[in-house]
Design a protein around this motif. Structure first.
Motif, PDB file in Angstrom:
ATOM      1  N   GLY A  42     -73.298 -79.079  35.106  1.00 64.68           N
ATOM      2  CA  GLY A  42     -74.444 -79.940  34.049  1.00 64.68           C
ATOM      3  C   GLY A  42     -75.651 -80.386  35.157  1.00 64.68           C
ATOM      4  O   GLY A  42     -76.186 -80.735  35.518  1.00 64.68           O
ATOM      5  N   ALA A  43     -74.972 -80.050  36.586  1.00 62.04           N
ATOM      6  CA  ALA A  43     -76.055 -80.683  37.755  1.00 62.04           C
ATOM      7  C   ALA A  43     -76.671 -79.781  37.963  1.00 62.04           C
ATOM      8  O   ALA A  43     -78.529 -80.283  38.160  1.00 62.04           O
ATOM      9  N   VAL A  44     -76.542 -78.636  37.403  1.00 64.41           N
ATOM     10  CA  VAL A  44     -77.467 -77.577  37.477  1.00 64.41           C
ATOM     11  C   VAL A  44     -78.250 -77.798  36.440  1.00 64.41           C
ATOM     12  O   VAL A  44     -79.648 -77.477  37.243  1.00 64.41           O
ATOM     13  N   THR A  45     -77.776 -78.009  35.060  1.00 68.66           N
ATOM     14  CA  THR A  45     -78.761 -78.375  34.072  1.00 68.66           C
ATOM     15  C   THR A  45     -80.241 -79.325  34.222  1.00 68.66           C
ATOM     16  O   THR A  45     -80.843 -79.618  33.708  1.00 68.66           O
ATOM     17  N   SER A  46     -78.889 -80.268  34.925  1.00 65.14           N
ATOM     18  CA  SER A  46     -79.834 -81.668  35.156  1.00 65.14           C
ATOM     19  C   SER A  46     -81.033 -81.721  36.206  1.00 65.14           C
ATOM     20  O   SER A  46     -81.894 -82.087  36.345  1.00 65.14           O
TER      21      SER A  46
END
Length: 90
Positions: A42-46
């Motif tokens: 999720g950190a990547v898409t965030s």
């Protein structure tokens, strides 16, 4: 965020995968994995969402993107992104 939206946004900004990775502060392999339909943290898409938003790219419902024009009320649709034979954006 859909994989095709990242590809379209990259094309709209004129960035290579490597440039997007560097400027968004995420791993290029993670972006490549996501663009290919794979799962990423999720950190990547965030981080991608934040980067795209701060660079004038709005993700629209479904699988579209649009760039903000000079006037906040005017939008320019990005609808002519094509892919070449090896899956790259042109």
């Amino acid at each position: 965020m859909q994989p095709v939206q990242v590809k379209m946004a990259r094309a709209a900004l004129g960035l290579t995968l490597e440039q997007l990775a560097q400027q968004a502060g995420v791993d290029g392999v993670a972006i490549q994995t996501f663009e290919a339909g794979g799962t990423v943290e999720g950190a990547v898409t965030s981080a991608l969402n934040l980067f795209l938003a701060t660079h004038g790219i709005e993700l629209i419902e479904g699988d579209g993107v649009r760039a903000r024009a000079s006037s906040a009320k005017d939008y320019v649709p990005i609808n002519q992104v094509t892919t070449d034979t090896d899956g790259g954006i042109s």
